[in-house]
Design a protein around this motif. Structure first.
Motif, PDB file in Angstrom:
ATOM      1  N   LYS A  13     -25.928  36.168 -13.870  1.00  0.00           N
ATOM      2  CA  LYS A  13     -25.113  35.947 -12.680  1.00  0.00           C
ATOM      3  C   LYS A  13     -24.524  34.533 -12.683  1.00  0.00           C
ATOM      4  N   ALA A  14     -25.325  33.553 -13.110  1.00  0.00           N
ATOM      5  CA  ALA A  14     -24.828  32.177 -13.170  1.00  0.00           C
ATOM      6  C   ALA A  14     -23.661  32.084 -14.155  1.00  0.00           C
ATOM      7  N   ALA A  15     -23.816  32.713 -15.327  1.00  0.00           N
ATOM      8  CA  ALA A  15     -22.767  32.656 -16.351  1.00  0.00           C
ATOM      9  C   ALA A  15     -21.495  33.342 -15.851  1.00  0.00           C
ATOM     10  N   ALA A  16     -21.642  34.507 -15.212  1.00  0.00           N
ATOM     11  CA  ALA A  16     -20.485  35.255 -14.738  1.00  0.00           C
ATOM     12  C   ALA A  16     -19.701  34.433 -13.713  1.00  0.00           C
ATOM     13  N   LEU A  21     -15.157  30.755 -12.540  1.00  0.00           N
ATOM     14  CA  LEU A  21     -14.628  29.526 -11.919  1.00  0.00           C
ATOM     15  C   LEU A  21     -13.992  28.609 -12.970  1.00  0.00           C
ATOM     16  N   ALA A  22     -14.402  28.778 -14.233  1.00  0.00           N
ATOM     17  CA  ALA A  22     -13.806  27.986 -15.321  1.00  0.00           C
ATOM     18  C   ALA A  22     -12.471  28.594 -15.778  1.00  0.00           C
ATOM     19  N   GLY A  23     -12.100  29.742 -15.198  1.00  0.00           N
ATOM     20  CA  GLY A  23     -10.786  30.302 -15.502  1.00  0.00           C
ATOM     21  C   GLY A  23     -10.800  31.505 -16.436  1.00  0.00           C
ATOM     22  N   ALA A  58     -16.939  33.116  -6.704  1.00  0.00           N
ATOM     23  CA  ALA A  58     -16.317  33.640  -7.917  1.00  0.00           C
ATOM     24  C   ALA A  58     -16.079  35.138  -7.769  1.00  0.00           C
ATOM     25  N   GLN A  59     -14.797  35.516  -7.808  1.00  0.00           N
ATOM     26  CA  GLN A  59     -14.449  36.933  -7.716  1.00  0.00           C
ATOM     27  C   GLN A  59     -14.321  37.483  -9.135  1.00  0.00           C
ATOM     28  N   LEU A  60     -15.175  38.381  -9.522  1.00  0.00           N
ATOM     29  CA  LEU A  60     -15.221  38.824 -10.915  1.00  0.00           C
ATOM     30  C   LEU A  60     -14.153  39.883 -11.185  1.00  0.00           C
ATOM     31  N   LEU A 177     -16.113  28.519 -24.036  1.00  0.00           N
ATOM     32  CA  LEU A 177     -16.901  28.638 -22.805  1.00  0.00           C
ATOM     33  C   LEU A 177     -17.767  27.396 -22.587  1.00  0.00           C
ATOM     34  N   TYR A 178     -18.425  26.960 -23.649  1.00  0.00           N
ATOM     35  CA  TYR A 178     -19.396  25.862 -23.555  1.00  0.00           C
ATOM     36  C   TYR A 178     -19.092  24.859 -24.658  1.00  0.00           C
TER      37      TYR A 178
END
Lengths: 371, 371
Positions: A13-16, A21-23, A58-60, A177-178
């Motif tokens: 959930k944190a990653a999603a 939010l990172a685009g 964050a809207q997935l 991503l990271y």
């Protein structure tokens, strides 16, 4: 980038939320048997992220228990599941993977990519994908329903693909991503830098009575890693580093790695590294294990300690403390974790290989058959 | 009978008071380094005994830190000290023992009589005495100053002399104090029925974090022996019984023995035997260990588990759970209890002897030298 996050534990959930939010365009998937985890997220229309780093709602792109929908058109698949989830997840994904997709096991525990690939092979899946193991989860995070809090964005991560000749490609994708992620030598090196087999089974064993008597009202790092219990962690770490040295990998003490990752604010001693950690023992100390059957005992023994012990036997490195912990947890549970051997080298047909042969295999994916 | 009780722990004070009230003439001795323990007894003029069995005020014949005075004219010497006290006590007594005196180590832990005799031999003492090991302490007891409470007069005791050919003589004397005592086959058999190496180090190890974190606010049996922790006790007990069988001794489960002794009210399971025991978990549950350096860890590993493990190696009985406990307590303390080997067979020159040779030695005290 369009990505799929598989798994709706704290980490998934944190990653999603964070990647949204990172685009990035994120599909969040949970397998049908745990699909009730998706309900609060659907209800809220997304995930509310708090803590350090990016925060907000964050809207997935998708929230689904349909694997076809989850994998549709994604470039990168990030599996955020415990080690015992790798095999079932591979079975779910297998028929629906697309040529050229990249999978990252976040984390890989020990040899997760090998297990994932072995499962695909057993199913007869021929799709060419790339896959890699991350040494640990990308966040320290906890949450409830559609609310997730990140306590730490891990500041140093190692990743390797299987075979390692594909590491650069997988890394190139995952760094979008990271950006802080770096290349490990191979997935065996990466798996030897997973901190859980040091931090979990030994101390959890040495607090088994308390965990059971208290009914899980227990704070592993704060209460459990006392000055003397930390001696066990250190002994396991020394055995692990001996394995690294024998294999020709960097042998970084866990205290040093925790410091680089952001978990520790001091590396003066194992005891101090854990018990002054703002993540483990700060304002909201990590709670658990909740019972003596918790993943602190089962997962990190099965998919960590047993692998390291079997590796030691094969390459001639003694692991007496790891072995004693495995034996006593086996007695505690009335199971033989040695015999189960879920992720031993034997399990993958690598029993009997020398250090050179093992490294060649993890580098190229090919087994040299010598006459 | 005129007797000397050596040692002023709970057990020594209970024995001194109880035997005085039973009509014996008792000298109570404590070695000069702990002589402050005698002060409250001298001040009060004796010991106030409460609890089960005989109760009342016991005025002792002598309360002394002078070993000559303590041993003067006594027929029977009862040493009520922890295992690590046997050697220092032998050094103190050695020069002052009288021909024909009988010594009983209450308890002998494992091979206490051998250690006592070896110490006398090293000192050049030639006085002929008889000596025997008791399998456990004669009472469950706790106290403070000159007040002692007996929770249980043990209902079944085994004693053997070294050599076993002298058991009948020692037993005859000791039965005048405790009529319920019976003959064990030899001191090795008796030492294999000491309950502490099962009940203490394993569970204490599995509660080490709690003991240290709580600063000793811990109840070993009530909090520490949980259903899963009891599996460790059972595994150690099974290894111990395998040793008994290999040596040709009766292999009585600890649950059965606890029941016969009066410690347990049920023998349905290891967990239930300990946690429903009125002695261990009743109105006044046994408190401790007070730290991870307590005798629950040190004494019962050094003088119990290590001996059993070394015995197993010698006679071909596997003791993996005992070994794992010893290894992890060694790591916990940063000491090598295997290497210390205080009461291993090697330490007494018995390394390499077969089962038959060992039994012959414990029976006769003579080593058959074969060509």
């Amino acid at each position: 980038m369009k990505i799929a996050i598989l798994g709706t534990g704290h980490g998934g959930k944190a990653a999603a939320a964070d990647m949204t939010l990172a685009g990035h365009t994120v599909n969040l998937f949970e397998s049908p048997e745990f699909k009730e985890n998706l309900a609060p997220i659907r209800e809220k229309g997304g995930i509310q992220l708090s803590g350090v780093g990016r925060t907000g709602f964050a809207q997935l792109n998708a929230v689904t228990s349909n694997i076809v929908e989850a994998l549709d058109g994604v470039e990168l698949v990030v599996a955020v599941v415990p080690a015992f989830g790798h095999k079932p997840l591979a079975r779910l994904c297998g028929p629906h993977l697309k040529e050229g997709q990249t999978i990252v096991l976040n984390p890989g525990s020990t040899l997760g990519s090998l297990e994932f690939l072995a499962t695909l092979r057993e199913m007869g899946v021929k799709t060419r994908i790339s896959i890699g193991d991350l040494h640990t989860l990308t966040y320290a995070t906890r949450g409830e329903g559609a609310d997730v809090r990140i306590m730490l964005e891990v500041r140093k991560l190692w990743l390797a693909a299987f075979p390692a000749t594909e590491t650069a490609g997988v890394l190139g994708k995952f760094r979008q991503l990271y950006p802080i992620v770096e290349a490990g030598k191979n997935i065996l090196d990466v798996g030897l830098n997973n901190g859980n087999p040091m931090a979990h089974p030994g101390p959890a064993l040495l607090n088994a009575g308390r965990v059971e008597y208290s009914g899980g009202e227990f704070y592993h790092y704060k209460e459990g890693i006392t000055p003397h219990v930390a001696n066990i962690v250190q002994a396991i770490d020394e055995e692990r580093m001996a394995l690294c040295r024998a294999l020709g990998y960097p042998a970084m003490p866990t205290t040093e790695r925790m410091f680089l990752m952001g978990y520790a604010v001091t590396k003066s001693s194992y005891y101090e590294a854990y018990t002054t950690s703002p993540v483990f023992c700060g304002e909201n100390p990590i709670k658990g294990p909740h019972s003596v059957m918790d993943r602190y005992y089962v997962e990190d023994t099965t998919y960590g300690c047993v692998t390291w012990s079997s590796l030691g036997k094969q390459i001639g490195v003694r692991t007496p403390t790891i072995d004693a912990v495995i034996h006593l947890i086996s007695v505690l549970h009335g199971k033989d974790y040695f015999a189960q051997g879920e992720r031993t080298l034997d399990r993958f047909g690598l029993g009997g290989l020398s250090v050179e042969q093992l490294n060649a295999y993890f580098e190229t994916g090919r087994m040299e058959v010598r006459p």
